[in-house]
Design an enzyme around this catalytic site. Structure first.
Site, PDB file in Angstrom:
ATOM      1  N   ALA B 201      32.678 -45.862  22.284  1.00 22.68           N
ATOM      2  CA  ALA B 201      33.034 -45.777  23.705  1.00 22.68           C
ATOM      3  C   ALA B 201      33.132 -47.155  24.346  1.00 22.68           C
ATOM      4  CB  ALA B 201      31.997 -44.942  24.449  1.00 22.68           C
ATOM      5  N   LYS B 202      32.532 -48.160  23.706  1.00 21.80           N
ATOM      6  CA  LYS B 202      32.606 -49.549  24.176  1.00 21.80           C
ATOM      7  C   LYS B 202      32.296 -49.659  25.666  1.00 21.80           C
ATOM      8  CE  LYS B 202      35.800 -50.929  20.469  1.00 21.80           C
ATOM      9  NZ  LYS B 202      35.917 -49.652  19.744  1.00 21.80           N
ATOM     10  N   ARG B 203      31.285 -48.925  26.117  1.00 18.86           N
ATOM     11  CA  ARG B 203      30.917 -48.958  27.521  1.00 18.86           C
ATOM     12  C   ARG B 203      30.238 -50.272  27.874  1.00 18.86           C
ATOM     13  NH1 ARG B 203      34.304 -45.092  27.485  1.00 18.86           N
ATOM     14  NH2 ARG B 203      33.663 -43.005  28.078  1.00 18.86           N
TER      15      ARG B 203
END
Lengths: 372, 372
Positions: B201-203
């Site tokens: 998700a590379k949040r």
């Protein structure tokens, strides 16, 4: 279903917010549009069939209402620069940068979309505001799950819309509620069709994946603008900037204390965040890029303004303790899009959100020095 | 509903995947757990009431099945280091780093969760694999909207599970489908309860918002691990690493060409991505951090391995053209978690996903030099 003209059906076919259905297509869809326009009868059948078959499209009429916004401009339409430095007070509808609003009809009778930054400028002038209210529901403060969040934020939208030129839901807060949260966000977007919605999502992934995020944000969720993260570089960002009628705010210098860890690393005599500003400038061919610069760091706002005229989004006002006056003075350059100030918690949890928004609007306007 | 013992009801109360309902709570919930355990009768009533009231909880039995995983460990439970360098071949169940699997019963009869990296190590040994299959449905290649995506990915999961130690859905591809996509992702997660799911998700957002993302990923979506972006710094990342039984992979050097734009900026004699590796090390008190290092850049994989023993996730194999052998040789350090190799398109669109996964597994094992 209400009868509509052919143009509106066309816009539905090209890029309607298709929740859960077929999500193909992207910014190049105007080509397909020109091909299919020749056969309106067949087209109308297809569109009606698609709408009837989409159980999640709760309000079919909304699609027509927002259709114009959803068509992507053909490459031969005039491009709008996001780097104007006009004085705010002196400009009216005759502003040449607004010419797309009154442009002659394009070929084939297409509905021409107004680019995000131009809508923002026009609305900012019309409502005399630089305020953007963040719509970030917190389940610790709002009862009733996703339905409660929607109810609360709808009320905030109704109360504050006249004082803002943009609404900014942050994706994280809606994702907490699962599928119901996404459905609520779609409904919330329908609450204020006249005001641009900026999805604060800070997405950043490799090109193939970033294309999927862009479809999700600009297609499925029908957002007018979004925030993106620069860590993956230009090929990643380009998948968002290809949507020339949408706004793309690149994280530059964020409002949190941890911003120093990576963004302040010095490279070649300047911090990483200044390299990011230069990178963003280089991708601004369509005039649809802005920068996220935290209001908690007025010195950095000033430093970045010295090297770029790109529009700024300034979060960190209110609960985060940002210094509104200093940040606004540093960001403002006369362009109504140059200084979009975002506040969330201090407004949406105020006992009177309208009064809070109005006061903040006045405080910001005072700081620009062009409106009393 | 089936009768269950008190312990399972407790785990449901603490952190069940509550789709669309009340999403309060977080990693500190073990405190509340200890308080409420004294009154099991009242507790049982509350839990049954909550399940009955949640219309989105489609399979109530799944909650019990995954309950143990969802309890967060109390601080006095033994911590597991993610930085072991044991030889893979020589280790069996007696590995001291696996001791939590056979640890004596904790106080109050609680079910002790197994931390993500230890589950990954155990499964990697058991199935003799370092492969992670990415579940990224593309509407241009799969018909039928979210339902079609779910059907396709379920089939991939069934066919490939024996060859992988992890599945990695990328959030972007599911977000394209709107609310139905999130519902499909929840259903997909139920397809393979024995295999960890890593949400790519590379949040990356400020602390308050990052807390909401962590709830969404680890609570609502019940994921075992996630990828995060380091651009906002340590206070942002800490909101994910607080979930000590979940894995957190920090983007370090990504697999795309644009990685050079920001990640390769030199600061103090080393590139930004090496600073990020050092930052991640500093947050690894609970042994639950890894790094994302693209398989397309074996030289950088080697450079990062020289400065850290953190587990690596290596995307970029297959469609992105990563050099499997070089990347694996550079990443592998004997820890079964040191080198999780992710492939998506090359497997999920293969005519025979099982055969493709098996071949890739063998190729990776060969490169480690410890398994023929």
């Amino acid at each position: 279903m209400q009868e509509r003209g052919g143009v509106e059906e066309i816009t539905v076919l090209v890029d309607k917010p298709d929740h859960g259905g077929d999500v193909r297509g992207g910014p190049g869809d105007h080509v397909e549009l020109r091909e299919v326009v020749a056969d309106e009868c067949r087209l109308e059948d297809e569109v009606l069939g698609r709408i009837a078959g989409d159980r999640q499209l709760r309000k079919a009429d909304d699609v027509g209402a927002r259709g114009a916004r959803l068509v992507h401009p053909a490459d031969d339409q005039p491009r709008i620069s996001g780097q104007v430095t006009d004085g705010w007070v002196d400009l009216g509808e005759s502003n040449p940068h607004n010419s797309i609003l009154t442009a002659p009809s394009p070929p084939l009778g297409l509905v021409v979309p107004v680019a995000y930054f131009d809508r923002l400028r026009a609305l900012s002038r019309e409502r005399h505001t630089l305020l953007c209210v963040g719509l970030d529901p917190d389940p610790d403060r709002i009862e009733g799950g996703a339905a409660g969040a929607l109810r609360h934020c709808r009320d905030v939208v109704r109360q504050t819309e006249e004082h803002v030129c943009c609404f900014k839901p942050n994706s994280a807060f809606w994702e907490q509620y699962g599928p119901d949260g996404w459905a609520a966000l779609l409904e919330l977007r329908d609450e204020a069709p006249d005001t641009p919605f900026l999805l604060d999502a800070k997405r950043g992934d490799m090109d193939n994946t970033m294309r999927a995020y862009a479809r999700a944000v600009f297609g499925t969720l029908a957002m007018d603008a979004a925030t993106v993260s620069p860590y993956l570089g230009s090929d990643s960002l380009r998948e968002f900037t290809r949507y020339e009628d949408r706004g793309v705010y690149v994280l530059c210098r964020t409002s949190n204390p941890g911003a120093r860890d990576v963004q302040h690393l010095e490279s070649g005599g300047k911090p990483v965040f200044e390299h990011v500003a230069v990178l963003a400038e280089g991708l601004n061919g369509a005039g649809n890029i802005g920068l996220v610069v935290g209001a908690t760091a007025p010195a950095e706002v000033a430093a970045i303004r010295r090297i770029t005229a790109l529009p700024f989004l300034l979060p960190g006002v209110g609960a985060q303790g940002g210094d509104v006056e200093s940040a606004v003075r540093a960001a403002w350059n006369g362009d109504p899009a140059s200084c979009l100030v975002a506040a969330s918690r201090s407004v949406i949890y105020a006992s009177k959100p309208a009064r809070e928004a109005e006061a903040l609007k006045a405080q910001i306007n005072l700081a620009t020095g062009v409106r009393a």
